[in-house]
Write an enzyme that holds these catalytic residues in place. Structure first.
Site, short mmCIF file in Angstrom:
data_model
loop_
_atom_site.label_atom_id
_atom_site.label_comp_id
_atom_site.label_asym_id
_atom_site.label_seq_id
_atom_site.Cartn_x
_atom_site.Cartn_y
_atom_site.Cartn_z
N THR A 23 -6.18 2.29 10.75
CA THR A 23 -6.29 2.94 12.06
C THR A 23 -7.24 2.18 12.98
OG1 THR A 23 -5.81 5.10 11.10
CG2 THR A 23 -6.88 5.08 13.25
N HIS A 79 -6.38 10.10 5.52
CA HIS A 79 -5.72 9.03 6.26
C HIS A 79 -5.66 9.37 7.75
CE1 HIS A 79 -4.47 6.98 2.63
NE2 HIS A 79 -4.03 8.13 2.14
N ASP A 107 0.84 -1.19 0.00
CA ASP A 107 0.00 0.00 0.00
C ASP A 107 0.89 1.25 0.00
OD1 ASP A 107 -2.31 1.58 0.24
OD2 ASP A 107 -2.24 1.51 2.44
N GLU A 165 -3.16 6.18 -7.74
CA GLU A 165 -4.02 7.20 -7.12
C GLU A 165 -4.05 8.43 -8.01
OE1 GLU A 165 -4.11 9.93 -3.08
OE2 GLU A 165 -3.70 7.79 -2.87
#
Length: 281
Positions: A233, A180, A81, A133
């Site tokens: 997270t 994020h 990632d 992205e």
């Protein structure tokens, strides 16, 4: 079984559900994710991000995750990632990762497209898939300025079509209002933009910054065209909280490992149910 993004995301797009990417940096996280997938019969994506490499080296994680993926009874993608450099993406491919994300989203459009095109050729030569992205998903610390006014970094729909045609990327992360890390304020997603992009391209769309979104956010995002959701997270905090609650004087690390893995598993299972990937393996 070890698979790549196309094996899990093309069916997800057709079936209108999403597959979760859960980043892992140790055995407890990896065990929780894989056990959740097997119990719910869900395809899953596990991996790490370049920013997480100080916590676990890429070659060490490759040994752990590839072995777990190969012996799993459900499809498992081992994914890098947010690979920020060509060197790290290449290393992941050489180690056997079945997918990489080459994140050039902070570069100008032409540079982003050309770098991703070159990396697509390399990844495909390994039999692996690649995610890119377009637009830019910022972080909740606000260091890149994307949180103050995220719409400045949103993915432009007509560019998405051109980008995919030029790069050959297998999945596209889009910027539609997420960020994020832990949210300080509730995000506002541009669902119309998700739908517009999904109507323009057949490439599976990816939602980064998924931790902290509401159940209704997830349901709507998947309905409008999201096929992959990135989570870290939430499961990271779940494992940490379980470890804290399990500790008392005289206990050691081994006393904390099983509660941490179980908490991660439960958190992952909640997400899989939200994404609609249960019994899709």
């Amino acid at each position: 079984m070890l698979v790549n993004l196309n094996d899990v995301l093309i069916p997800a797009r057709k079936g209108k559900y999403a597959v979760g990417l859960f980043n892992t940096v140790n055995l407890e996280l990896a065990r929780g994710v894989i056990e959740a997938a097997e119990e719910l019969r869900s395809p899953v994506i596990v991996g790490t991000a370049e920013i997480l490499l100080p916590y676990a080296a890429l070659d060490d994680l490759a040994s752990l995750l590839l072995h777990m993926a190969e012996k799993a009874t459900v499809p498992v993608v081992v994914h890098l990632d947010h690979g920020l450099t060509e060197e790290v993406c290449r290393e992941a491919l050489e180690l056997g990762f079945s997918s990489v994300m080459y994140d050039c989203s902070t570069a100008d459009y032409e540079t982003n497209a050309e770098k991703v095109r070159q990396m697509s050729e390399l990844a495909h030569s390994f039999g692996a898939t690649i995610e890119a992205e377009l637009g830019h998903v910022g972080d909740n610390e606000g260091e890149d300025g994307a949180v103050d006014d995220p719409s400045r970094f949103y993915t432009v729909p007509h560019q998405a079509k051109d980008f995919i045609e030029r790069t050959g990327a297998d999945a596209l992360a889009i910027a539609v209002g997420t960020a994020h890390g832990a949210y300080k304020l509730p995000p506002k997603l541009d669902f119309d933009r998700i739908r517009e992009i999904a109507e323009l391209i057949n490439t599976p769309l990816v939602l980064h910054g998924g931790s902290g979104l509401t159940d209704s956010d997830f349901h709507r995002a998947v309905k409008e065209g999201i096929s992959k959701v990135n989570i870290f997270t939430d499961i990271n905090q779940a494992g940490a909280e379980a470890s804290f609650n399990a500790y008392s004087k005289g206990k050691g690390l081994t006393d904390l490992m099983l509660p941490a893995a179980q908490a991660v598993k439960e958190s992952v299972m909640e997400k899989m149910k939200l994404f609609g990937s249960v019994n899709k393996a």
